[in-house]
Design an enzyme around this catalytic site. Structure first.
Site, PDB file in Angstrom:
ATOM      1  N   ASN A   1       0.863  -1.368  -0.187  1.00 28.67           N
ATOM      2  CA  ASN A   1       0.129  -0.040  -0.047  1.00 28.67           C
ATOM      3  C   ASN A   1       0.854   1.258  -0.126  1.00 28.67           C
ATOM      4  OD1 ASN A   1      -1.758   1.936   0.414  1.00 28.67           O
ATOM      5  ND2 ASN A   1      -2.527   1.415   2.272  1.00 28.67           N
TER       6      ASN A   1
ATOM      7  N   LYS B   1       0.217   4.152  -0.452  1.00 29.15           N
ATOM      8  CA  LYS B   1      -0.650   5.328   0.035  1.00 29.15           C
ATOM      9  C   LYS B   1      -0.180   6.524  -0.715  1.00 29.15           C
ATOM     10  CE  LYS B   1      -0.259   3.404   4.698  1.00 29.15           C
ATOM     11  NZ  LYS B   1      -0.455   3.298   6.163  1.00 29.15           N
TER      12      LYS B   1
ATOM     13  N   HIS C   1      -9.584   1.174   4.551  1.00 31.80           N
ATOM     14  CA  HIS C   1      -8.375   1.267   5.382  1.00 31.80           C
ATOM     15  C   HIS C   1      -8.717   2.534   6.472  1.00 31.80           C
ATOM     16  CE1 HIS C   1      -4.347   2.722   6.292  1.00 31.80           C
ATOM     17  NE2 HIS C   1      -3.816   1.426   5.672  1.00 31.80           N
TER      18      HIS C   1
ATOM     19  N   GLU D   1      -6.995   4.780   7.454  1.00 37.14           N
ATOM     20  CA  GLU D   1      -6.976   6.263   7.016  1.00 37.14           C
ATOM     21  C   GLU D   1      -8.293   6.886   6.467  1.00 37.14           C
ATOM     22  OE1 GLU D   1      -3.076   5.547   5.390  1.00 37.14           O
ATOM     23  OE2 GLU D   1      -2.398   4.921   7.282  1.00 37.14           O
TER      24      GLU D   1
ATOM     25  N   GLU E   1      -5.496  -4.696  10.349  1.00 33.28           N
ATOM     26  CA  GLU E   1      -4.543  -3.766  10.508  1.00 33.28           C
ATOM     27  C   GLU E   1      -4.885  -3.086  11.807  1.00 33.28           C
ATOM     28  OE1 GLU E   1      -2.496  -2.640   6.533  1.00 33.28           O
ATOM     29  OE2 GLU E   1      -4.077  -1.370   6.846  1.00 33.28           O
TER      30      GLU E   1
ATOM     31  N   GLY F   1       2.259   2.397  10.922  1.00 33.74           N
ATOM     32  CA  GLY F   1       3.122   3.413  10.848  1.00 33.74           C
ATOM     33  C   GLY F   1       3.961   3.721  11.985  1.00 33.74           C
TER      34      GLY F   1
ATOM     35  N   SER G   1       3.145  -2.034  10.423  1.00 36.82           N
ATOM     36  CA  SER G   1       4.792  -2.156  10.580  1.00 36.82           C
ATOM     37  C   SER G   1       5.140  -3.547  10.274  1.00 36.82           C
ATOM     38  CB  SER G   1       4.899  -1.995  11.984  1.00 36.82           C
ATOM     39  OG  SER G   1       4.584  -0.460  12.370  1.00 36.82           O
TER      40      SER G   1
ATOM     41  N   GLY H   1       2.759  -0.994   4.083  1.00 37.16           N
ATOM     42  CA  GLY H   1       2.711   0.639   4.057  1.00 37.16           C
ATOM     43  C   GLY H   1       4.284   0.885   3.811  1.00 37.16           C
TER      44      GLY H   1
HETATM   45  P1  13P Z   1       2.797   0.420   7.687  1.00 37.83           P
HETATM   46  O1  13P Z   1       3.418  -0.875   7.105  1.00 37.83           O
HETATM   47  O2  13P Z   1       3.545   1.621   7.537  1.00 37.83           O
HETATM   48  O3  13P Z   1       2.655   0.369   9.318  1.00 37.83           O
HETATM   49  O4  13P Z   1       1.336   0.593   7.194  1.00 37.83           O
HETATM   50  C1  13P Z   1       0.359  -0.506   7.344  1.00 37.83           C
HETATM   51  C2  13P Z   1      -0.654  -0.141   6.491  1.00 37.83           C
HETATM   52  O5  13P Z   1      -1.405   0.969   6.760  1.00 37.83           O
HETATM   53  C3  13P Z   1      -1.020  -0.687   5.155  1.00 37.83           C
HETATM   54  O6  13P Z   1      -2.098  -0.529   4.668  1.00 37.83           O
END
Ligand code: 13P
Length: 253
Positions: free
Chosen positions: A9, A11, A97, A99, A169, A175, A215, A236
């Protein structure tokens, strides 16, 4: 064997030039995928076509949009339809997601509509769920995530739900560098599979890939993915680095 998936992803990151180079670097890596293993790149909308062209002809690689709108077409300035997404070669759409839920107020009800339009138009939802830190702190994560599934997915038929990919997630792990332990991931994935089995039966539940996200890195992917109910990852930050993501692909069962 159930499908095992490494999903990137990206983003809202990378310029076209950077995105193109990253894909080239990942695709030229040493990984040899088996028939049950897949790599999915969820790229920003402007790069879907470029990414689709680069992976075309390779059955193990797929492209995903990171969102879509609930309507087929019309006067919805700034939105992107499932027909547009399919027409540029994407096969998947990431939905729900955290976010999008947090910054764009996407509710379980709206996500049910998005799941419907994606399935009705021959795309595959990569449906995300997961709890925030206070919910984990009060040990009520199982009920929280179950409600997300119930309200956005449980209207689907057996045939429809078997086409889905689910990603768990936990928001506190996204993150933050704070990964769920392999045991925490396995516990939740087993719970999700139980919830799916209660609604759809064991055979359907056993076939739905459930990815872990939060992560995931080259250094922890193997342990996470070795859990029996963890079928790969939604990644991510580490998916923006070719060597790291290459290690994550190689950690697939
Ligand atoms: P990270 O791997 O940066 O923690 O993000 C995970 C994520 O939101 C994937 O959709």
């Amino acid at each position: 064997m159930r499908q095992q998936i490494a999903a990137a992803n990206w983003k809202m990151n990378l310029t076209l030039e950077e995105a193109s180079k990253l894909l080239d670097d990942i695709l030229s890596g040493p990984q040899q995928l088996k028939s049950h293993q897949k790599v999915i790149f969820a790229v920003p909308f402007p790069y879907l076509q470029m990414a689709g062209t680069k992976i075309s002809g390779n059955a193990n690689y797929h492209i995903a949009a990171q969102n879509c709108y609930t309507k087929k077409s019309g006067a919805y300035t700034g939105e992107t339809s499932v027909d547009m997404i399919r027409s540029v070669g994407a096969a998947y759409v990431v939905l729900g997601h955290s976010e999008r839920r947090e910054y764009f107020n996407e509710s379980n009800t709206m996500l049910a509509e998005k799941v419907n339009i994606v399935l009705d138009n021959e795309l595959i939802p990569l449906f995300c769920c997961g709890e925030p830190l206070p919910v984990r702190g009060s040990d009520s994560q199982n009920a929280y995530v179950e409600k997300q599934l119930e309200e956005s997915l449980f209207h689907l038929s057996n045939d429809q739900i078997t086409r889905l990919v689910i990603a768990y997630e936990p928001i506190w792990a996204i993150g933050t560098g704070k990964t769920a332990t392999a045991a925490q991931a396995q516990e939740m994935h087993a719970h999700l599979r139980n919830v799916l089995a209660k609604r759809y039966g064991n055979e359907v539940a056993d076939n739905i890939p459930i990815l872990y996200g939060g992560s995931v890195k080259g250094s922890n992917a193997k342990e996470l993915f070795s859990q029996p109910d963890v079928d790969g990852g939604l990644v991510g930050g580490a998916s923006l680095l070719a060597a790291e993501f290459g290690k994550i692909i190689e950690a697939l069962k």
